[in-house]
Write a protein that holds these residues in place. Structure first.
Motif, PDB file in Angstrom:
ATOM      1  N   PRO A   1       0.770  -1.241   0.000  1.00 28.65           N
ATOM      2  CA  PRO A   1       0.000   0.000   0.000  1.00 28.65           C
ATOM      3  C   PRO A   1       0.803   1.294   0.000  1.00 28.65           C
ATOM      4  O   PRO A   1       0.307   2.307  -0.487  1.00 28.65           O
ATOM      5  N   THR A   2       2.036   1.296   0.531  1.00 28.16           N
ATOM      6  CA  THR A   2       2.774   2.547   0.661  1.00 28.16           C
ATOM      7  C   THR A   2       4.242   2.369   0.290  1.00 28.16           C
ATOM      8  O   THR A   2       4.753   1.241   0.243  1.00 28.16           O
ATOM      9  N   VAL A   3       4.919   3.501   0.069  1.00 27.16           N
ATOM     10  CA  VAL A   3       6.355   3.467  -0.219  1.00 27.16           C
ATOM     11  C   VAL A   3       7.115   2.908   0.990  1.00 27.16           C
ATOM     12  O   VAL A   3       8.095   2.173   0.829  1.00 27.16           O
ATOM     13  N   GLU A   4       6.661   3.227   2.194  1.00 27.93           N
ATOM     14  CA  GLU A   4       7.299   2.685   3.395  1.00 27.93           C
ATOM     15  C   GLU A   4       7.191   1.159   3.418  1.00 27.93           C
ATOM     16  O   GLU A   4       8.156   0.462   3.757  1.00 27.93           O
ATOM     17  N   ASP A   5       6.024   0.641   3.052  1.00 29.65           N
ATOM     18  CA  ASP A   5       5.854  -0.807   2.973  1.00 29.65           C
ATOM     19  C   ASP A   5       6.734  -1.399   1.874  1.00 29.65           C
ATOM     20  O   ASP A   5       7.280  -2.490   2.034  1.00 29.65           O
ATOM     21  N   LEU A   6       6.856  -0.688   0.769  1.00 25.59           N
ATOM     22  CA  LEU A   6       7.707  -1.141  -0.329  1.00 25.59           C
ATOM     23  C   LEU A   6       9.134  -1.358   0.173  1.00 25.59           C
ATOM     24  O   LEU A   6       9.741  -2.403  -0.076  1.00 25.59           O
ATOM     25  N   GLU A   7       9.663  -0.378   0.901  1.00 29.00           N
ATOM     26  CA  GLU A   7      11.028  -0.480   1.414  1.00 29.00           C
ATOM     27  C   GLU A   7      11.153  -1.603   2.442  1.00 29.00           C
ATOM     28  O   GLU A   7      12.120  -2.361   2.429  1.00 29.00           O
ATOM     29  N   ARG A   8      10.165  -1.721   3.300  1.00 25.83           N
ATOM     30  CA  ARG A   8      10.189  -2.768   4.323  1.00 25.83           C
ATOM     31  C   ARG A   8      10.186  -4.160   3.688  1.00 25.83           C
ATOM     32  O   ARG A   8      10.962  -5.041   4.069  1.00 25.83           O
ATOM     33  N   HIS A   9       9.329  -4.345   2.687  1.00 23.06           N
ATOM     34  CA  HIS A   9       9.247  -5.660   2.041  1.00 23.06           C
ATOM     35  C   HIS A   9      10.464  -5.940   1.163  1.00 23.06           C
ATOM     36  O   HIS A   9      10.885  -7.098   1.060  1.00 23.06           O
ATOM     37  N   ARG A  10      11.044  -4.913   0.559  1.00 19.46           N
ATOM     38  CA  ARG A  10      12.298  -5.123  -0.200  1.00 19.46           C
ATOM     39  C   ARG A  10      13.398  -5.588   0.746  1.00 19.46           C
ATOM     40  O   ARG A  10      14.109  -6.556   0.459  1.00 19.46           O
TER      41      ARG A  10
ATOM     42  N   LEU B   1      12.937  -7.724  -8.271  1.00 20.23           N
ATOM     43  CA  LEU B   1      13.899  -8.530  -7.530  1.00 20.23           C
ATOM     44  C   LEU B   1      13.972  -9.914  -8.150  1.00 20.23           C
ATOM     45  O   LEU B   1      13.071 -10.318  -8.895  1.00 20.23           O
ATOM     46  N   ALA B   2      15.027 -10.637  -7.832  1.00 18.76           N
ATOM     47  CA  ALA B   2      15.133 -12.040  -8.218  1.00 18.76           C
ATOM     48  C   ALA B   2      15.068 -12.869  -6.955  1.00 18.76           C
ATOM     49  O   ALA B   2      15.736 -12.556  -5.961  1.00 18.76           O
TER      50      ALA B   2
END
Length: 137
Positions: free
Chosen positions: A90-99, A124-125
């Motif tokens: 849902p958010t850019v913060e979540d994007l970074e956390r999941h990456r 990602l791979a």
């Protein structure tokens, strides 16, 4: 029931069936189908097909053992990607956390478009080399 086929799951080939199943289990918060958990008695893990389910019991990802696999070389077409999965957050913060979580589990970043204001994403791979996307939707 509709008049159309319904997607049952996505199957992914891997030389290390359990290893890749563990990656997606941890990344997506899934669990194994009954009877498919890793052995705890010291016996060999000879799994060649593992099904991962969501909390509702729906199949999401399966991993199939294959001796001969060549990881895709995306973005190069030398070894083309045969499929990929997209996972929304849902958010850019979540994007970074999941990456960060994916990398901690063994994924590697292939492409960083996290600063794109329209649709931030990472390609990602997974540990077997299959590309997947994390994107903000």
């Amino acid at each position: 029931m509709s008049g159309y086929p319904v997607l049952l799951h996505t199957a992914i080939d891997a030389q290390d069936c359990r290893g890749l199943a563990e990656f997606y289990r941890e990344l997506l918060g899934l669990h194994y189908r009954d009877g498919e958990d890793p052995p705890t008695d010291g016996s060999p893990d000879d799994a060649d097909w593992l099904v991962l389910l969501d909390d509702g019991g729906n199949r999401v990802v399966t991993v199939q053992a294959k001796e001969e696999t060549t990881p895709p070389t995306w973005p190069s077409e030398e070894v083309p990607m045969q499929m990929h999965m997209d996972f929304q957050v849902p958010t850019v913060e979540d994007l970074e956390r999941h990456r960060e979580h994916a990398e901690a589990l063994g994924a590697r970043v292939l492409y960083d478009r996290s600063k794109d204001e329209g649709e931030p994403l990472y390609v990602l791979a997974d540990p077997a080399g299959h590309p997947f996307c994390l994107l903000v939707q």
